[in-house]
Scaffold this motif. Structure first.
Motif, PDB file in Angstrom:
ATOM      1  N   GLY A 130      30.296  37.042   8.736  1.00  0.00           N
ATOM      2  CA  GLY A 130      31.383  37.506   7.886  1.00  0.00           C
ATOM      3  C   GLY A 130      31.308  38.973   7.523  1.00  0.00           C
ATOM      4  N   ARG A 131      30.229  39.656   7.845  1.00  0.00           N
ATOM      5  CA  ARG A 131      30.070  41.074   7.523  1.00  0.00           C
ATOM      6  C   ARG A 131      30.795  41.948   8.545  1.00  0.00           C
ATOM      7  NH1 ARG A 131      28.110  41.714   2.297  1.00  0.00           N
ATOM      8  NH2 ARG A 131      26.606  40.038   1.887  1.00  0.00           N
ATOM      9  N   ARG A 132      31.186  43.132   8.110  1.00  0.00           N
ATOM     10  CA  ARG A 132      31.926  44.065   8.965  1.00  0.00           C
ATOM     11  C   ARG A 132      30.935  45.043   9.600  1.00  0.00           C
ATOM     12  NH1 ARG A 132      35.377  46.047   4.063  1.00  0.00           N
ATOM     13  NH2 ARG A 132      33.257  45.761   3.266  1.00  0.00           N
ATOM     14  N   ILE A 133      30.860  44.991  10.930  1.00  0.00           N
ATOM     15  CA  ILE A 133      29.938  45.853  11.665  1.00  0.00           C
ATOM     16  C   ILE A 133      30.751  46.774  12.572  1.00  0.00           C
ATOM     17  CG2 ILE A 133      27.937  45.964  13.185  1.00  0.00           C
ATOM     18  CD1 ILE A 133      27.309  43.069  12.446  1.00  0.00           C
ATOM     19  N   GLY A 134      30.540  48.068  12.440  1.00  0.00           N
ATOM     20  CA  GLY A 134      31.255  49.039  13.264  1.00  0.00           C
ATOM     21  C   GLY A 134      30.487  49.378  14.524  1.00  0.00           C
ATOM     22  N   VAL A 135      31.224  49.671  15.589  1.00  0.00           N
ATOM     23  CA  VAL A 135      30.595  50.013  16.859  1.00  0.00           C
ATOM     24  C   VAL A 135      31.546  50.888  17.670  1.00  0.00           C
ATOM     25  CG1 VAL A 135      31.480  47.990  18.111  1.00  0.00           C
ATOM     26  CG2 VAL A 135      29.310  49.039  18.810  1.00  0.00           C
ATOM     27  N   GLU A 136      30.990  51.753  18.476  1.00  0.00           N
ATOM     28  CA  GLU A 136      31.828  52.589  19.342  1.00  0.00           C
ATOM     29  C   GLU A 136      32.294  51.786  20.544  1.00  0.00           C
ATOM     30  OE1 GLU A 136      31.863  56.924  21.579  1.00  0.00           O
ATOM     31  OE2 GLU A 136      30.022  56.183  20.667  1.00  0.00           O
ATOM     32  N   GLN A 153      32.508  40.369  11.719  1.00  0.00           N
ATOM     33  CA  GLN A 153      33.739  41.085  12.037  1.00  0.00           C
ATOM     34  C   GLN A 153      33.332  42.387  12.723  1.00  0.00           C
ATOM     35  OE1 GLN A 153      36.620  41.437   8.774  1.00  0.00           O
ATOM     36  NE2 GLN A 153      35.401  39.959   7.616  1.00  0.00           N
ATOM     37  N   VAL A 154      33.590  42.478  14.006  1.00  0.00           N
ATOM     38  CA  VAL A 154      33.214  43.673  14.761  1.00  0.00           C
ATOM     39  C   VAL A 154      34.416  44.612  14.818  1.00  0.00           C
ATOM     40  CG1 VAL A 154      32.409  44.569  16.967  1.00  0.00           C
ATOM     41  CG2 VAL A 154      31.529  42.385  16.110  1.00  0.00           C
ATOM     42  N   LEU A 155      34.258  45.797  14.240  1.00  0.00           N
ATOM     43  CA  LEU A 155      35.311  46.811  14.232  1.00  0.00           C
ATOM     44  C   LEU A 155      34.946  47.885  15.244  1.00  0.00           C
ATOM     45  CD1 LEU A 155      35.435  45.385  11.355  1.00  0.00           C
ATOM     46  CD2 LEU A 155      36.629  47.426  10.608  1.00  0.00           C
ATOM     47  N   ARG A 156      35.882  48.185  16.138  1.00  0.00           N
ATOM     48  CA  ARG A 156      35.621  49.104  17.250  1.00  0.00           C
ATOM     49  C   ARG A 156      36.265  50.464  16.991  1.00  0.00           C
ATOM     50  NH1 ARG A 156      35.920  43.876  18.555  1.00  0.00           N
ATOM     51  NH2 ARG A 156      34.523  43.069  20.187  1.00  0.00           N
ATOM     52  N   TYR A 157      35.521  51.521  17.336  1.00  0.00           N
ATOM     53  CA  TYR A 157      35.960  52.893  17.070  1.00  0.00           C
ATOM     54  C   TYR A 157      35.920  53.732  18.341  1.00  0.00           C
ATOM     55  CZ  TYR A 157      35.327  51.652  12.158  1.00  0.00           C
ATOM     56  OH  TYR A 157      35.419  51.044  10.938  1.00  0.00           O
ATOM     57  N   ALA A 158      36.771  54.758  18.388  1.00  0.00           N
ATOM     58  CA  ALA A 158      36.794  55.651  19.547  1.00  0.00           C
ATOM     59  C   ALA A 158      35.534  56.505  19.605  1.00  0.00           C
ATOM     60  CB  ALA A 158      38.025  56.551  19.502  1.00  0.00           C
ATOM     61  N   THR A 159      34.975  56.880  18.441  1.00  0.00           N
ATOM     62  CA  THR A 159      33.740  57.660  18.390  1.00  0.00           C
ATOM     63  C   THR A 159      32.814  57.088  17.321  1.00  0.00           C
ATOM     64  OG1 THR A 159      34.435  59.251  16.696  1.00  0.00           O
ATOM     65  CG2 THR A 159      35.066  59.741  18.969  1.00  0.00           C
ATOM     66  N   GLN A 160      31.534  57.354  17.482  1.00  0.00           N
ATOM     67  CA  GLN A 160      30.560  56.889  16.495  1.00  0.00           C
ATOM     68  C   GLN A 160      30.750  57.598  15.162  1.00  0.00           C
ATOM     69  OE1 GLN A 160      28.354  54.328  16.695  1.00  0.00           O
ATOM     70  NE2 GLN A 160      28.000  54.746  14.525  1.00  0.00           N
ATOM     71  N   ASP A 161      31.199  58.850  15.181  1.00  0.00           N
ATOM     72  CA  ASP A 161      31.430  59.581  13.928  1.00  0.00           C
ATOM     73  C   ASP A 161      32.461  58.866  13.057  1.00  0.00           C
ATOM     74  OD1 ASP A 161      29.579  61.535  14.396  1.00  0.00           O
ATOM     75  OD2 ASP A 161      31.011  63.015  15.142  1.00  0.00           O
ATOM     76  N   GLN A 162      33.471  58.261  13.684  1.00  0.00           N
ATOM     77  CA  GLN A 162      34.473  57.517  12.914  1.00  0.00           C
ATOM     78  C   GLN A 162      33.849  56.305  12.251  1.00  0.00           C
ATOM     79  OE1 GLN A 162      37.539  56.677  15.781  1.00  0.00           O
ATOM     80  NE2 GLN A 162      38.307  58.783  15.802  1.00  0.00           N
ATOM     81  N   ALA A 163      32.934  55.648  12.943  1.00  0.00           N
ATOM     82  CA  ALA A 163      32.237  54.502  12.355  1.00  0.00           C
ATOM     83  C   ALA A 163      31.376  54.945  11.172  1.00  0.00           C
ATOM     84  CB  ALA A 163      31.379  53.809  13.414  1.00  0.00           C
ATOM     85  N   PHE A 164      30.696  56.079  11.295  1.00  0.00           N
ATOM     86  CA  PHE A 164      29.890  56.585  10.189  1.00  0.00           C
ATOM     87  C   PHE A 164      30.768  56.889   8.965  1.00  0.00           C
ATOM     88  CE2 PHE A 164      26.593  58.281  13.380  1.00  0.00           C
ATOM     89  CZ  PHE A 164      25.756  57.204  13.163  1.00  0.00           C
ATOM     90  N   SER A 169      32.410  55.261   3.467  1.00  0.00           N
ATOM     91  CA  SER A 169      33.481  54.931   2.518  1.00  0.00           C
ATOM     92  C   SER A 169      33.416  53.491   2.030  1.00  0.00           C
ATOM     93  CB  SER A 169      34.838  55.190   3.168  1.00  0.00           C
ATOM     94  OG  SER A 169      35.072  54.262   4.218  1.00  0.00           O
ATOM     95  N   GLY A 170      32.553  52.673   2.643  1.00  0.00           N
ATOM     96  CA  GLY A 170      32.433  51.282   2.226  1.00  0.00           C
ATOM     97  C   GLY A 170      33.303  50.315   2.994  1.00  0.00           C
ATOM     98  N   ARG A 171      33.998  50.801   4.012  1.00  0.00           N
ATOM     99  CA  ARG A 171      34.838  49.898   4.806  1.00  0.00           C
ATOM    100  C   ARG A 171      34.026  49.106   5.826  1.00  0.00           C
ATOM    101  NH1 ARG A 171      38.661  54.181   3.934  1.00  0.00           N
ATOM    102  NH2 ARG A 171      37.854  55.381   5.706  1.00  0.00           N
ATOM    103  N   LEU A 172      32.769  49.482   5.996  1.00  0.00           N
ATOM    104  CA  LEU A 172      31.869  48.747   6.874  1.00  0.00           C
ATOM    105  C   LEU A 172      30.612  48.346   6.100  1.00  0.00           C
ATOM    106  CD1 LEU A 172      31.864  50.908  10.166  1.00  0.00           C
ATOM    107  CD2 LEU A 172      32.981  48.692   9.830  1.00  0.00           C
ATOM    108  N   ASP A 173      30.016  47.249   6.500  1.00  0.00           N
ATOM    109  CA  ASP A 173      28.718  46.851   5.953  1.00  0.00           C
ATOM    110  C   ASP A 173      27.570  47.444   6.762  1.00  0.00           C
ATOM    111  OD1 ASP A 173      29.563  44.936   3.824  1.00  0.00           O
ATOM    112  OD2 ASP A 173      30.457  43.912   5.549  1.00  0.00           O
ATOM    113  N   ALA A 174      27.816  47.722   8.040  1.00  0.00           N
ATOM    114  CA  ALA A 174      26.775  48.260   8.917  1.00  0.00           C
ATOM    115  C   ALA A 174      27.419  48.818  10.175  1.00  0.00           C
ATOM    116  CB  ALA A 174      25.774  47.163   9.292  1.00  0.00           C
ATOM    117  N   THR A 175      26.641  49.585  10.921  1.00  0.00           N
ATOM    118  CA  THR A 175      27.047  50.013  12.259  1.00  0.00           C
ATOM    119  C   THR A 175      25.841  49.898  13.172  1.00  0.00           C
ATOM    120  OG1 THR A 175      28.031  51.799  13.588  1.00  0.00           O
ATOM    121  CG2 THR A 175      26.573  52.473  11.792  1.00  0.00           C
ATOM    122  N   LEU A 176      26.077  49.501  14.411  1.00  0.00           N
ATOM    123  CA  LEU A 176      25.013  49.410  15.407  1.00  0.00           C
ATOM    124  C   LEU A 176      25.139  50.611  16.334  1.00  0.00           C
ATOM    125  CD1 LEU A 176      22.661  47.828  16.657  1.00  0.00           C
ATOM    126  CD2 LEU A 176      24.328  46.627  18.084  1.00  0.00           C
TER     127      LEU A 176
END
Length: 259
Positions: A130-136, A153-164, A169-176
């Motif tokens: 259930g946690r939000r994890i960002g990834v490029e 919940q895997v959230l995908r980004y065009a660049t890693q900087d966007q995930a950071f 900002s708190g919109r993600l719980d973690a990034t791999l």
């Protein structure tokens, strides 16, 4: 003496390829990977991979042009001959080897989760449910999360900087992310204050993370241009030049093969 050797090697490669050797390589990079490749304040691309590309280029006697693309656009650009090689922290994996060829690895990097220091989450598929994890997008991290963290919940980004940015900002719980990229591109900066690595090194799983980071090449070029990259890389290793580039950027060894 070195110029004559480089010329002879170039002519031999052209003959083997059955065509004239390219006068200039087009190497694809992806930005947002400090200290591997980033755009400096002067607008120029810089970083460890850029320096390695320059050293390989000199060794092969082939100048190169930098082509900056999103990471997930690199393989399509290679396949459609918009670029001739990829140097963008791309892991050598069986899945990618079905599409493209690779040189021998030129560095090795761990993969870690980054989250708030006080999060105290269990970094496992069950603990991150259930946690939000960002990834490029397009990275091997994306595939790993999709298959191993199916309840997240895997959230995908065009660049890693966007995930950071979303992590901050708190919109993600973690990034791999690659651990070195996280350390130098986020944790060592003011924006990374209050964040830290968490959980194990997922990069040790060879099913996903393969054999290290290599130069991506068209399969048709593996025996020609690929051989030249391998020979140049071997020369940089044996001369100590690759380790010297490592030491310019890192206080730890990324270029020696794991034992």
């Amino acid at each position: 003496m070195r110029r004559r050797t480089a010329l002879a090697a170039g002519l031999a490669w052209a003959a083997a390829a059955g065509a004239q050797a390219p006068q200039r390589l087009r190497i694809g990079f992806a930005v947002g990977y400090a200290p591997f490749s980033e755009v400096g304040s002067d607008g120029q691309l810089k970083g460890f991979e850029v320096d390695v590309a320059q050293a390989l280029s000199r060794r092969m006697g082939l100048p190169f042009t930098q082509v900056i693309l999103d990471f997930d656009g690199l393989i399509p650009a290679l396949q459609t001959r918009k670029i001739d090689a990829i140097m963008a922290s791309m892991s050598i994996t069986p899945e990618r080897q079905q599409l493209i060829a690779f040189s021998a690895p030129y560095y090795f990097s761990p993969a870690r989760m980054v989250m708030r220091s006080d999060a105290k989450l269990d970094v496992s598929p069950a603990g991150m449910k259930g946690r939000r994890i960002g990834v490029e997008r397009g990275t091997i991290h994306e595939r790993f999360l999709a298959e191993q963290f199916k309840g997240s919940q895997v959230l995908r980004y065009a660049t890693q900087d966007q995930a950071f940015l979303d992590l901050k900002s708190g919109r993600l719980d973690a990034t791999l992310v690659d651990a070195v990229i996280a350390q130098f591109g986020f944790l060592n900066h003011a924006d990374g204050r209050g964040f830290a690595f968490a959980g194990p090194d997922f990069g040790r799983d060879p099913r996903y993370y393969g054999k290290g980071i290599g130069v991506g090449l068209r399969q048709a070029d593996a025996a020609t241009l690929g051989r030249r990259f391998d020979e140049a890389l071997a020369a940089l290793r044996s001369s100590g030049a690759l380790k010297a580039l490592n030491d310019r950027y890192f206080s730890f060894d990324l270029v020696s093969p794991p034992r």
